[in-house]
Motif scaffolding. Structure first.
Motif, PDB file in Angstrom:
ATOM      1  N   GLY A   1       0.788  -1.223   0.000  1.00 36.23           N
ATOM      2  CA  GLY A   1       0.000   0.000   0.000  1.00 36.23           C
ATOM      3  C   GLY A   1       0.819   1.270   0.000  1.00 36.23           C
ATOM      4  N   TYR A   2       2.140   1.125  -0.135  1.00 36.10           N
ATOM      5  CA  TYR A   2       2.997   2.303   0.042  1.00 36.10           C
ATOM      6  C   TYR A   2       2.763   3.370  -1.024  1.00 36.10           C
ATOM      7  CZ  TYR A   2       7.020   5.016   1.501  1.00 36.10           C
ATOM      8  OH  TYR A   2       7.821   6.028   1.979  1.00 36.10           O
TER       9      TYR A   2
ATOM     10  N   ALA B   1       1.427   8.720  -1.743  1.00 36.78           N
ATOM     11  CA  ALA B   1       1.424   9.476  -3.000  1.00 36.78           C
ATOM     12  C   ALA B   1       1.464  10.975  -2.730  1.00 36.78           C
ATOM     13  CB  ALA B   1       0.198   9.122  -3.829  1.00 36.78           C
ATOM     14  N   LEU B   2       2.180  11.695  -3.574  1.00 39.62           N
ATOM     15  CA  LEU B   2       2.274  13.154  -3.481  1.00 39.62           C
ATOM     16  C   LEU B   2       1.312  13.798  -4.475  1.00 39.62           C
ATOM     17  CD1 LEU B   2       6.162  13.433  -3.496  1.00 39.62           C
ATOM     18  CD2 LEU B   2       4.686  13.718  -1.498  1.00 39.62           C
TER      19      LEU B   2
ATOM     20  N   ARG C   1       8.957   7.580  -5.369  1.00 38.54           N
ATOM     21  CA  ARG C   1       8.256   8.863  -5.201  1.00 38.54           C
ATOM     22  C   ARG C   1       9.068  10.037  -5.729  1.00 38.54           C
ATOM     23  NH1 ARG C   1       5.775  10.627   0.269  1.00 38.54           N
ATOM     24  NH2 ARG C   1       7.783  10.041   1.176  1.00 38.54           N
ATOM     25  N   PHE C   2      10.404   9.990  -5.527  1.00 37.42           N
ATOM     26  CA  PHE C   2      11.207  11.178  -5.809  1.00 37.42           C
ATOM     27  C   PHE C   2      12.236  11.015  -6.919  1.00 37.42           C
ATOM     28  CE2 PHE C   2       9.709  12.288  -1.542  1.00 37.42           C
ATOM     29  CZ  PHE C   2       9.313  13.594  -1.763  1.00 37.42           C
TER      30      PHE C   2
ATOM     31  N   HIS D   1       6.151   1.194 -11.942  1.00 34.17           N
ATOM     32  CA  HIS D   1       5.240   2.340 -11.920  1.00 34.17           C
ATOM     33  C   HIS D   1       5.924   3.704 -11.867  1.00 34.17           C
ATOM     34  CE1 HIS D   1       2.076  -0.577 -11.408  1.00 34.17           C
ATOM     35  NE2 HIS D   1       2.638  -1.047 -10.320  1.00 34.17           N
ATOM     36  N   ALA D   2       7.236   3.754 -11.677  1.00 33.06           N
ATOM     37  CA  ALA D   2       7.929   5.045 -11.591  1.00 33.06           C
ATOM     38  C   ALA D   2       9.208   5.015 -12.420  1.00 33.06           C
ATOM     39  CB  ALA D   2       8.242   5.381 -10.127  1.00 33.06           C
TER      40      ALA D   2
END
Length: 253
Positions: free
Chosen positions: A13-14, A19-20, A53-54, A82-83
């Motif tokens: 679930g992270y 999410a930003l 995320r970053f 996904h990133a």
């Protein structure tokens, strides 16, 4: 505090829970840019890159290749799926043993990761090794002598106590890095936009993507969420409160 295994549950679930929003990403991008050299491109390290995320943001903003170092296999799998970004590579590793040559990057980011590092002196030395002389480390962390007023934490029995046990005071963080050859350039509180409504914030929190929940009893987690449901029901569409983020800037000698 015991180590947290992100391969066990947290990876599922992270990405959704942490999410930003676009406005949050822009706020962090401005904060990072204000502390880095104006020249481009800049080679970067995202230590504890998680689900990505970053790392793509760093590559896009600063133009150079970015290495995302992440010990959790399942978090890396999510990042790759996904990133993805053409200038980002996600690789296994940890702070104490970074898979990079000496002076490989111009800057590093460690975003809410430092409290997971078991051997902090070794991690500070490794970061010093892989950043070039004059390089910048952006250390986003909490500090026990300036813990944020997180909107949810006091709803959970022993929540603030557990949060405090995860982190160190500024003096301890500073001493560790200075012993490894770093200079603390600044300590700042980055103001952030609201992450949406109270109801949306509670839905993200329910993913339990914050590692603080790994140190709570299930009964206490249940009690905390019941209390938060009661609070949010009073104004579900109100903007969710947000605390500023502490960001340390360190320079490599």
């Amino acid at each position: 505090m015991r180590p947290v295994d992100y391969d066990d549950r947290l990876h599922r679930g992270y990405a959704a829970g942490r999410a930003l929003t676009g406005a949050q990403r822009a706020a962090w991008a401005r904060a990072f840019a204000a502390r880095l050299l104006a020249v481009r491109p800049l080679r970067g390290l995202d230590l504890g890159s998680g689900t990505g995320r970053f790392a793509p943001l760093l590559a896009a903003e600063f133009g150079g290749p970015v290495t995302g170092v992440e010990p959790s296999r399942r978090m890396r799998e999510q990042a790759v799926a996904h990133a993805a970004h053409p200038r980002v590579a996600y690789v296994p590793g940890r702070a104490e043993a970074l898979p990079l040559p000496d002076g490989a990057v111009d800057f590093g980011l460690s975003f809410l990761v430092w409290h997971h590092v078991r051997d902090k002196p070794a991690g500070a030395r490794e970061l010093h090794r892989v950043l070039r002389p004059g390089g910048t480390l952006l250390l986003r962390t909490e500090l026990t002598d300036r813990l944020p007023a997180l909107w949810y934490i006091d709803a959970f029995p022993r929540g603030r106590e557990i949060l405090g046990a995860l982190y160190e005071p500024l003096s301890a963080v500073r001493a560790t890095f200075e012993a490894a050859g770093w200079e603390l350039a600044s300590v700042a509180e980055v103001e952030l936009p609201a992450p949406g409504t109270w109801a949306e914030a509670l839905a993200r929190l329910r993913t339990r993507a914050f590692s603080v929940f790994e140190h709570m009893r299930e009964a206490d987690v249940d009690a905390g969420f019941a209390e938060l449901e009661r609070r949010v029901a009073a104004a579900p569409r109100a903007p969710a409160p947000v605390a500023p983020g502490t960001l340390l800037t360190l320079r490599r000698a």
